[in-house]
Design a protein around this motif. Structure first.
Motif, mmCIF file in Angstrom:
data_model
loop_
_atom_site.group_PDB
_atom_site.id
_atom_site.type_symbol
_atom_site.label_atom_id
_atom_site.label_comp_id
_atom_site.label_asym_id
_atom_site.label_seq_id
_atom_site.Cartn_x
_atom_site.Cartn_y
_atom_site.Cartn_z
ATOM 1 N N LYS A 511 46.426 27.332 16.426
ATOM 2 C CA LYS A 511 47.035 26.276 17.231
ATOM 3 C C LYS A 511 46.183 25.014 17.228
ATOM 4 C CE LYS A 511 49.769 24.279 20.149
ATOM 5 N NZ LYS A 511 51.021 23.701 19.664
ATOM 6 N N ASP A 537 41.337 29.078 21.288
ATOM 7 C CA ASP A 537 42.361 28.954 20.248
ATOM 8 C C ASP A 537 43.166 30.247 20.133
ATOM 9 O OD1 ASP A 537 43.754 27.718 18.254
ATOM 10 O OD2 ASP A 537 42.096 27.625 16.804
ATOM 11 N N LEU A 540 48.509 30.775 15.292
ATOM 12 C CA LEU A 540 49.881 30.260 15.313
ATOM 13 C C LEU A 540 50.700 30.845 14.162
ATOM 14 C CD1 LEU A 540 51.736 28.102 16.712
ATOM 15 C CD2 LEU A 540 50.970 26.513 14.965
ATOM 16 N N TYR A 802 53.682 30.423 24.554
ATOM 17 C CA TYR A 802 53.771 30.597 23.103
ATOM 18 C C TYR A 802 54.451 31.916 22.779
ATOM 19 C CZ TYR A 802 49.848 27.375 23.651
ATOM 20 O OH TYR A 802 49.049 26.337 24.025
#
Length: 808
Positions: A511, A537, A540, A802
């Motif tokens: 990310k 972090d 992703l 997320y």
């Protein structure tokens, strides 16, 4: 007597204009451009004439170059010795000149751009063919003018018994003019001259049946007959010149590319270095080694390839990106009638033919004058021998030579020249054989005089003589063509598969923007665990991809990064990746939204993007296939204060859902969003109140079962059926998806589309992260506020949500 000062009051631009005009005229006429008749620039003409005059010719030994250079600058060319020597060296280089005009012993440079040895070390003489440029110069065939210091005379043009301008070509840059005339095959040019002499109206089309096109001393393959035709018709045209290359198999199942001819005027060493740089910089992965194996037997460059690499593709890439293939632009400017003129093929041939007619006419006039003068003497001698006793008696009775000549003229009506010949006659010439010889000479002279008179009075005979002499030169000096001519310019297409060996790798993007590719081996050794990233972090994107594929990385700044996987840094799984900002420049407040791997940009897909202020747009995936990608590329034009909140690769999905901060949701068909180019702003997707903004978008395939998960800033989450939202049209406010509370109402942080197997990650302002499996949530209606997952008081407000793909 005192000298008074004189000065003129003139405008500066007038003075400079006048001086530069004179200088330009000199540069154009007397330095940089060749003459259309003999194809030589003044310095070349002076070198050849000086060597000819000194007897430094092909039938004699070599002579120190320094001697010739000194002679040229001392008598004809008042410039630096280096300019003369460099011109002299070029005339001797068989890779620059199609038919060398000077032969040189010693180091005269190389195709690698090496300079020649100093002139004190090399020796030179005129070549056999350059004697044809100078043949008949003693017979007053060309105009001579005084040299720079009036101590000698020099020719303004050479007789040029072959069309040197087309045969050897020329290149030069002067003030306001440049010239680029390529070399041609001697026999083809002569055939074209002969055709034009027979048919002065011959078209370029007809001439091109004999003169096929340029013929470079370095060979190579010429592509583009249309470009040649255009150049011959107008003086300007473009062709492609490519190297002659063969693909050969070598042991170990590998192949190598062997280059035996390179384009004209290409520096071989620089070209090889550039090819090797592609290998060294890993821009072209398939090359194992590049070697120059050129020796005295000929040029040979070997490009050895790695195993299972497609040689044709590598060769095409090198044709496109290196000097293995170059374009040559004709610019046929020459000095014609003392003016720089853009010449076509017919005008060049005509200028040469006119020059030859003039040369042969002047030579015939000179020879006729000589023959008539000799005939006059021979007639006098024959007459004298027929009355020999009287002549002897007259001479013996004379006081001296002068008196003898006068007496002969008075007594027998001889002319001054005849009387001189008689008194100078040696005694052995009074034999019977001499009378026979004189009679034979008289007969031969009559024939010669008739022949020369015929040439001077009959244009047909003049043409016949020129043609015969040109045919003799063709027979003596013609060489086989070196360059191959191909009709069409081949379109080079380079596929990424060619340049990049196929390798399976694991690609990861976090990310916060750390990217890397990891070998399958390194990934397996860690068993996919212990991925290196910062504590703040999270991962992703992670995927098994091929080095021949690409990833598109979308950012909140309305940009995307086109990133070929083979160009990603190769980093171990346990090591931190490279930050995206060190690969492409990004704004400080720009963060990564989404990552999509792409194998084929031609597939039927679109990229859908949504902005915070409710704009939506679609662009075709093929538009994202770019050639230049050294910086982030605009994918959505954003207004000031706006940012991109969503980017999705849309294939089978046919609807879009947008959720807003104030808990409104709108659902509509994607057909309502027109497909536009990359740099557009899109259309309105949702109608927002003043204090509202879009937070999430979900692409929907109406054929598939899908739920929506809503997460609020107070730490609550709920799951709803998609059917809770009817399909409407875009740019509406939508319907509420939370129950409105009067005090401390819930505000939406994110809406995520879920199939059931996902995990959702909630992140708070205090840095707390809480994973939430979607399957743990019960399905509720639109008016519920869901279940609290986090405590706002202790964990802080939820700031982000997320979706985390569960690994198989």
């Amino acid at each position: 007597m005192t000298q008074t000062e004189r000065y003129q009051d003139l405008p500066l631009e007038e003075v400079i204009g006048d001086r530069f005009g004179r200088y330009s005229k000199y540069i154009i006429q007397d330095r940089a451009l060749p003459d259309a008749r003999d194809g030589l620039k003044p310095v070349q003409r002076r070198i050849l004439y000086a060597m000819h005059k000194e007897g430094n010719t092909n039938d004699k030994g070599f002579r120190k170059s320094a001697k010739t250079v000194g002679n040229v600058i001392g008598n004809y060319h008042p410039h630096g010795d280096s300019s003369v020597y460099e011109a002299m060296v070029r005339l001797s280089q068989d890779w620059k000149i199609r038919h060398m005009l000077i032969e040189m012993h010693g180091n005269n440079g190389s195709m690698d751009g090496d300079a020649a040895a100093a002139m004190r070390y090399t020796e030179a003489r005129l070549s056999a063919i350059s004697s044809e440029l100078l043949r008949d110069i003693e017979k007053r065939t060309v105009e001579f003018i005084p040299n720079f210091d009036d101590t000698d005379m020099e020719p303004t043009v050479l007789p040029a018994r072959f069309p040197n301008l087309l045969v050897n070509g020329s290149t030069g840059i002067s003030a306001g003019y440049a010239t680029d005339i390529p070399p041609h095959a001697l026999h083809e040019v002569l055939d074209a001259v002969l055709m034009r002499m027979d048919n002065p109206q011959a078209t370029v089309e007809q001439l091109m049946t004999v003169i096929k096109g340029p013929d470079f001393p370095t060979g190579g393959i010429i592509q583009g007959v249309d470009g040649i035709r255009k150049a011959y018709e107008t003086g300007k045209g473009k062709i492609i010149v490519r190297s002659k290359a063969d693909i050969e198999p070598i042991k170990g199942g590998k192949e190598q590319i062997v280059i035996t001819e390179i384009p004209f005027e290409v520096n071989k060493a620089n070209m090889i270095k550039k090819i090797d740089d592609y290998r060294f910089d890993r821009k072209l992965e398939g090359i194992a080694d590049v070697r120059d194996e050129t020796d005295r037997t000929g040029l040979r460059i070997v490009i050895e390839l790695k195993k299972d690499v497609q040689a044709t593709g590598i060769l095409n890439y090198l044709y496109k990106n290196t000097d293995l293939q170059v374009s040559y632009n004709f610019n046929m400017v020459a000095i014609h009638k003392r003016r720089p003129t853009m010449m076509t093929l017919p005008t060049l041939l005509d200028a040469y033919i006119e020059h030859q007619k003039e040369i042969v006419t002047k030579r015939s006039e000179y020879d006729l004058q000589k023959a008539n003068d000799r005939m006059h003497i021979v007639e006098g001698l024959i007459k004298a021998l027929s009355i020999l006793d009287k002549v002897i008696k007259t001479i013996r009775a004379s006081k001296d030579k002068r008196d003898a000549k006068n007496n002969l003229r008075e007594s027998f009506d001889f002319s001054e020249a005849q009387a001189e010949a008689i008194v100078s006659l040696q005694l052995y010439r009074l034999t019977n054989t001499d009378i026979t010889d004189l009679q034979k000479e008289e007969s031969d002279l009559r024939k010669l005089i008739d022949e020369l008179t015929g040439i001077l009075t009959s244009p047909a005979k003049l043409k016949k003589v020129i043609k015969k002499e040109l045919a003799g030169i063709r027979k003596q000096f013609a060489e086989p063509r070196r360059s191959i001519i191909e009709d069409k310019i081949e379109e080079i297409t380079i596929t990424r598969e060619v340049m990049i060996p196929s390798e399976e790798v694991v690609v990861s993007v976090t990310k916060e923007g750390y990217v890397k590719r990891t070998s399958i081996r390194s990934h397996a050794a860690s068993n996919g665990q212990d991925f290196a990233m910062k504590e703040s972090d999270y991962l992703l994107f992670e995927g098994n991809l091929n080095t021949q594929h690409t990833i598109l990385i979308f950012t909140t700044g309305g940009n995307f990064v086109y990133q070929p996987i083979n160009e990603l840094p190769d980093i171990r799984w346990k090591d931190l990746g490279q930050h995206l900002s060190s690969i492409v420049p990004l704004d400080a407040n720009e963060s990564i939204l989404a990552v999509y791997p792409v194998e084929d940009f031609d597939q039927d897909a679109t990229v859908l993007t949504v902005s915070k202020l409710g704009q939506v747009k679609r662009s075709a995936l093929k538009d994202y296939h770019v050639q230049r990608y050294s910086r982030a590329i605009k994918t959505m034009n954003l207004k000031k204060g706006d940012s991109m909140i969503f980017a999705g690769l849309m294939t089978t999905q046919n609807e879009l859902f947008i959720g807003t901060h104030n808990a409104y949701g709108v659902r509509f068909p994607v057909e309502e969003i027109p497909v536009t180019g990359l740099r557009t702003a899109g259309v309105k997707g949702v109608n927002l109140k003043d204090d509202d903004y879009a937070v999430s978008a979900v692409m929907i395939d109406s054929e598939e079962k899908q739920d929506l998960v809503v997460v609020t800033h107070r730490g609550a989450a709920k799951k709803m059926k998609l059917q809770e939202f009817e399909t409407g049209s875009r740019a509406k406010r939508g319907v509420v998806m939370l129950r409105e509370l009067k005090s401390n109402p819930h505000r939406v942080v994110g809406v995520i589309g879920a199939g059931g197997g996902e995990e959702i990650l909630l992140e708070t302002a205090k840095g707390v992260r809480s994973p939430l499996p979607v399957s743990n949530l019960k399905t509720v209606d639109r008016y519920s506020n869901g279940s609290f997952i986090l405590d706002e008081a202790t964990d802080g407000k939820v700031v982000a949500v997320y979706r985390v793909e569960k690994k198989e």
